[in-house]
Every structure is written in structure tokens, then in C-alpha cells.
Write a protein that holds these residues in place. Structure first.
Motif, PDB file in Angstrom:
ATOM      1  N   TRP A   9       6.727 -11.179 -18.665  1.00 37.09           N
ATOM      2  CA  TRP A   9       7.003  -9.992 -17.873  1.00 37.09           C
ATOM      3  C   TRP A   9       8.305  -9.309 -18.273  1.00 37.09           C
ATOM      4  O   TRP A   9       9.163  -9.927 -18.908  1.00 37.09           O
ATOM      5  N   PRO A  10       8.478  -8.049 -17.887  1.00 43.97           N
ATOM      6  CA  PRO A  10       9.745  -7.351 -18.186  1.00 43.97           C
ATOM      7  C   PRO A  10      10.930  -8.113 -17.599  1.00 43.97           C
ATOM      8  O   PRO A  10      10.890  -8.571 -16.455  1.00 43.97           O
ATOM      9  N   GLY A  11      11.972  -8.251 -18.395  1.00 48.68           N
ATOM     10  CA  GLY A  11      13.147  -8.982 -17.940  1.00 48.68           C
ATOM     11  C   GLY A  11      12.912 -10.462 -17.769  1.00 48.68           C
ATOM     12  O   GLY A  11      13.714 -11.165 -17.140  1.00 48.68           O
ATOM     13  N   ASP A  12      11.808 -10.965 -18.330  1.00 50.54           N
ATOM     14  CA  ASP A  12      11.451 -12.383 -18.213  1.00 50.54           C
ATOM     15  C   ASP A  12      11.421 -12.835 -16.744  1.00 50.54           C
ATOM     16  O   ASP A  12      11.809 -13.956 -16.412  1.00 50.54           O
ATOM     17  N   THR A  13      10.920 -11.944 -15.888  1.00 52.81           N
ATOM     18  CA  THR A  13      10.830 -12.244 -14.458  1.00 52.81           C
ATOM     19  C   THR A  13       9.475 -11.814 -13.926  1.00 52.81           C
ATOM     20  O   THR A  13       9.103 -10.631 -14.065  1.00 52.81           O
ATOM     21  N   ALA A  14       8.729 -12.733 -13.333  1.00 55.37           N
ATOM     22  CA  ALA A  14       7.422 -12.403 -12.759  1.00 55.37           C
ATOM     23  C   ALA A  14       7.603 -11.426 -11.595  1.00 55.37           C
ATOM     24  O   ALA A  14       8.605 -11.488 -10.880  1.00 55.37           O
ATOM     25  N   PRO A  15       6.643 -10.518 -11.386  1.00 53.76           N
ATOM     26  CA  PRO A  15       6.813  -9.495 -10.356  1.00 53.76           C
ATOM     27  C   PRO A  15       6.750 -10.012  -8.928  1.00 53.76           C
ATOM     28  O   PRO A  15       7.242  -9.346  -8.009  1.00 53.76           O
ATOM     29  N   LEU A  16       6.153 -11.173  -8.717  1.00 50.56           N
ATOM     30  CA  LEU A  16       6.057 -11.721  -7.367  1.00 50.56           C
ATOM     31  C   LEU A  16       5.842 -13.223  -7.437  1.00 50.56           C
ATOM     32  O   LEU A  16       5.501 -13.777  -8.486  1.00 50.56           O
ATOM     33  N   GLY A  17       6.067 -13.892  -6.300  1.00 52.26           N
ATOM     34  CA  GLY A  17       5.894 -15.336  -6.220  1.00 52.26           C
ATOM     35  C   GLY A  17       4.523 -15.709  -5.685  1.00 52.26           C
ATOM     36  O   GLY A  17       3.709 -14.851  -5.353  1.00 52.26           O
ATOM     37  N   ARG A  18       4.275 -17.003  -5.575  1.00 53.17           N
ATOM     38  CA  ARG A  18       2.959 -17.475  -5.155  1.00 53.17           C
ATOM     39  C   ARG A  18       2.634 -17.067  -3.722  1.00 53.17           C
ATOM     40  O   ARG A  18       1.489 -16.702  -3.411  1.00 53.17           O
ATOM     41  N   THR A  19       3.619 -17.128  -2.832  1.00 51.10           N
ATOM     42  CA  THR A  19       3.367 -16.739  -1.445  1.00 51.10           C
ATOM     43  C   THR A  19       3.008 -15.265  -1.352  1.00 51.10           C
ATOM     44  O   THR A  19       2.072 -14.873  -0.642  1.00 51.10           O
ATOM     45  N   GLN A  20       3.737 -14.425  -2.083  1.00 53.01           N
ATOM     46  CA  GLN A  20       3.418 -13.003  -2.101  1.00 53.01           C
ATOM     47  C   GLN A  20       2.037 -12.750  -2.707  1.00 53.01           C
ATOM     48  O   GLN A  20       1.306 -11.868  -2.255  1.00 53.01           O
ATOM     49  N   LEU A  21       1.677 -13.526  -3.734  1.00 52.19           N
ATOM     50  CA  LEU A  21       0.359 -13.376  -4.343  1.00 52.19           C
ATOM     51  C   LEU A  21      -0.739 -13.682  -3.337  1.00 52.19           C
ATOM     52  O   LEU A  21      -1.758 -12.978  -3.273  1.00 52.19           O
ATOM     53  N   ASP A  22      -0.547 -14.728  -2.543  1.00 54.81           N
ATOM     54  CA  ASP A  22      -1.536 -15.065  -1.521  1.00 54.81           C
ATOM     55  C   ASP A  22      -1.706 -13.913  -0.528  1.00 54.81           C
ATOM     56  O   ASP A  22      -2.827 -13.592  -0.119  1.00 54.81           O
ATOM     57  N   ASP A  23      -0.607 -13.284  -0.153  1.00 62.54           N
ATOM     58  CA  ASP A  23      -0.686 -12.132   0.758  1.00 62.54           C
ATOM     59  C   ASP A  23      -1.388 -10.958   0.067  1.00 62.54           C
ATOM     60  O   ASP A  23      -2.175 -10.238   0.696  1.00 62.54           O
ATOM     61  N   LEU A  24      -1.105 -10.771  -1.210  1.00 58.63           N
ATOM     62  CA  LEU A  24      -1.715  -9.664  -1.953  1.00 58.63           C
ATOM     63  C   LEU A  24      -3.232  -9.801  -1.993  1.00 58.63           C
ATOM     64  O   LEU A  24      -3.957  -8.804  -1.875  1.00 58.63           O
ATOM     65  N   ILE A  25      -3.721 -11.023  -2.142  1.00 59.46           N
ATOM     66  CA  ILE A  25      -5.166 -11.238  -2.202  1.00 59.46           C
ATOM     67  C   ILE A  25      -5.829 -10.740  -0.919  1.00 59.46           C
ATOM     68  O   ILE A  25      -6.907 -10.134  -0.950  1.00 59.46           O
ATOM     69  N   THR A  26      -5.197 -10.975   0.239  1.00 66.10           N
ATOM     70  CA  THR A  26      -5.751 -10.495   1.506  1.00 66.10           C
ATOM     71  C   THR A  26      -5.840  -8.978   1.512  1.00 66.10           C
ATOM     72  O   THR A  26      -6.855  -8.396   1.928  1.00 66.10           O
ATOM     73  N   TRP A  27      -4.784  -8.316   1.047  1.00 61.25           N
ATOM     74  CA  TRP A  27      -4.792  -6.856   0.978  1.00 61.25           C
ATOM     75  C   TRP A  27      -5.905  -6.356   0.047  1.00 61.25           C
ATOM     76  O   TRP A  27      -6.594  -5.379   0.363  1.00 61.25           O
TER      77      TRP A  27
END
Length: 299
Positions: free
Chosen positions: A54-72
Motif C-alpha cells: 500500500w501507499p506509504g507501506d501502510t494498509a488503509p484499514l485494520g481487521r476490525t474496520q474491515l469487518d465493519d466494512l463488510i456489513t456496509w
């Protein structure tokens, strides 16, 4: 005699449970949605645990945020897909029967509507969490093709969205009066298995391309490139297959046997092609933008 393939003896329902006089069925199409989302979830998790992608060698979100994103995203797919079908394909019918808009179990989902639903859901999620919209879009886009592949296989299994009449050796004799109503064809009518064409192009080919860009070409570091490739790739695949796909019945009339949503002098485009053109244009713009941004970035 024409060499064609008979439709396999498949049921659209995996199993049915009767409870209190009501039948609850698990259909292949519903299972395709469920498994497709689960696969997308796992692909996304594999990507975010590799920060160097990823840009800046930093992932855009963490696992908890990913779980929330899936619901959306699930909400975006269901609401957008249903409303897209209502607005794009049968607005007159649902205007007269508004209560049936909520009856998603009766069928009727639009990919383009579902895509718009996912875009809106992802956009709102990105704004709420301070995440780059383009980077999040790249993450989501590269996980979609497996779901498209399974969805098109489910369409084939349900004997729906079949193609135009064909004499090719892999043409399929789909069951049902609608599939067998082919003007000018005597005897059994064989058709293009357009669902399988789409499964191949939208699922396997496009999916392999996006994974190659992400993991071999460092495309995540050029925000917007993967999302743009997905939009342009899906739009082009759908646009081409529409030439072989039987149009929606509501667009067919005595003066418009090809079911063109827009036509002049016998030439025109189907609704699927009209909806795909903006996707192609947006995808190409995102790809060019990502390239220009990467070129302008300091070394």
C-alpha cells in the motif's frame, strides 16, 4: 442434426424446509452471494496484512474496520441491487405495485444497481473513518470477481439470463417456454450460454488481471488503478456479451425484436450496454488519473 448441449437436470433450490406451513428455501443464487462475500472478505484480509502493498507501506484499514466494512457492503449490494432493478428495468411495474419492491425473494437484482450501492456504502464508510476513497475502492474492487463468477454460475443453474439462439456446438437447450420461443427456429431452440461467457470474462479473466496488478505490479500504490481496471474491465466484458445475450423481455416489441433500450433505424444498444458505457469511461479516467499521479510523484 445440430450438435448442441442439453441443459443439466438441476434445481434452483439446494434444499427447502417447511416451518409452520411456510416453505423456506436456500437457492443457489443466495448461496452465490453468501460465498462470494466470504471469499471477498478473505481476499481483503490477505491484502491488508501486507502493508508493503500500500501507499506509504501502510494498509488503509485494520481487521476490525474491515469487518465493519463488510456489513456496509452487504447492505449496499442488497439495497442497491434491488433498487437498481426496479429503476433500470421495470419502473412502471413497481410504480403500480410498490409493496413488491421489498419482496427480494421473488427475484430481480441488478449488478449495476448493486455496484452503485457498494460505491455509496464504501464512500460513506471512507468518509466516516478518514480513509482514502480511491485506496478503499481498490481494496474492494479486487475482491469482487469471485462473487461475479459464482453469481453467473447460479444464473446458469437457474436457467435464466440465457443468450440468443445459436448453432454453435456448445449452445445449450434451456428449459421453459420462454427459452424455447425462438422466431424462425423449428424444433428445439439452442442458445448461447451467455451466463458462462460472463462467468469466464467477469470472474476468471478479470479476477486474475486484478490480482496480477495488485500483487505483481504494485498497483495498490497507485490509488484508483485497480478500481479503474475493474470498472473498465467489467463494463467491456458486459458490453461485448450483451451482443449474444437475450434482451430483457420488457424491452422486446414487434418493432424492436432485439430488445434494444435505445435504437435508431434498427441500430442501438441494450440496457446492459447503456449502463456499461459510463463504467468503461469512469474506469479509463481512473486508470489515466492513477498513472498521471504516479508519474508526478517525487522519486
Amino acid at each position: 442434426m445440430q450438435a448442441v448441449l442439453s441443459f443439466p437436470d438441476l434445481s434452483p433450490e439446494i434444499f427447502t424446509i417447511s416451518l409452520l406451513g411456510i416453505d423456506f428455501a436456500l437457492r443457489w443464487y443466495a448461496l452465490a452471494y453468501i460465498v462470494g462475500i466470504l471469499i471477498a472478505w478473505q481476499i481483503a484480509r490477505m491484502a491488508i496484512v501486507r502493508p508493503t502493498l500500500w501507499p506509504g507501506d501502510t494498509a488503509p484499514l485494520g481487521r476490525t474496520q474491515l469487518d465493519d466494512l463488510i456489513t456496509w457492503i452487504i447492505l449496499g449490494v442488497i439495497l442497491g441491487g434491488r433498487l437498481g432493478f426496479v429503476l433500470f428495468y421495470e419502473p412502471g411495474y413497481y410504480l403500480a405495485h410498490p409493496l413488491e419492491i421489498l419482496m427480494v425473494w421473488q427475484g430481480g437484482m441488478s449488478f449495476h444497481g448493486g455496484m452503485l450501492g457498494v460505491i455509496v456504502a464504501s464512500w460513506v464508510f471512507a468518509a466516516r473513518h478518514g480513509i482514502s476513497v480511491l485506496t478503499l475502492g481498490d481494496l474492494v474492487a479486487h475482491t469482487v470477481p469471485p462473487g461475479l463468477f459464482l453469481g453467473r454460475l447460479a444464473n446458469f443453474n437457474n436457467a435464466e439470463l440465457w443468450g440468443r439462439p445459436s448453432e454453435l456446438p456448445w449452445a445449450v437447450i434451456f428449459p421453459g417456454q420462454a427459452a424455447q420461443t425462438c422466431p424462425g427456429v423449428e424444433g428445439l431452440c439452442a442458445r448461447h450460454p451467455s451466463q458462462l461467457y460472463e462467468a469466464l470474462l467477469e470472474g476468471l479473466v478479470l479476477g486474475a488481471l486484478l490480482l496480477w496488478l495488485a500483487y505483481r505490479r504494485g498497483a495498490f500504490k497507485r490509488p484508483g488503478q485497480i478500481m479503474g481496471t475493474f470498472f473498465a474491465g467489467y463494463g467491456l466484458a458486459r458490453f461485448l456479451v450483451e451482443f449474444l445475450r437475450q434482451p430483457d423481455a420488457q424491452f422486446i416489441s414487434p418493432g424492436n425484436p432485439l430488445g434494444l433500450a435505445w435504437h435508431v433505424g434498427g441500430f442501438g444498444l441494450t440496457m446492459g450496454q447503456l449502463l456499461s458505457l459510463p463504467m468503461i469511461a469512469l474506469g479509463l479516467w481512473l486508470i489515466l488519473r492513477a498513472r498521471r499521479t504516479a508519474s508526478a510523484a517525487p522519486a
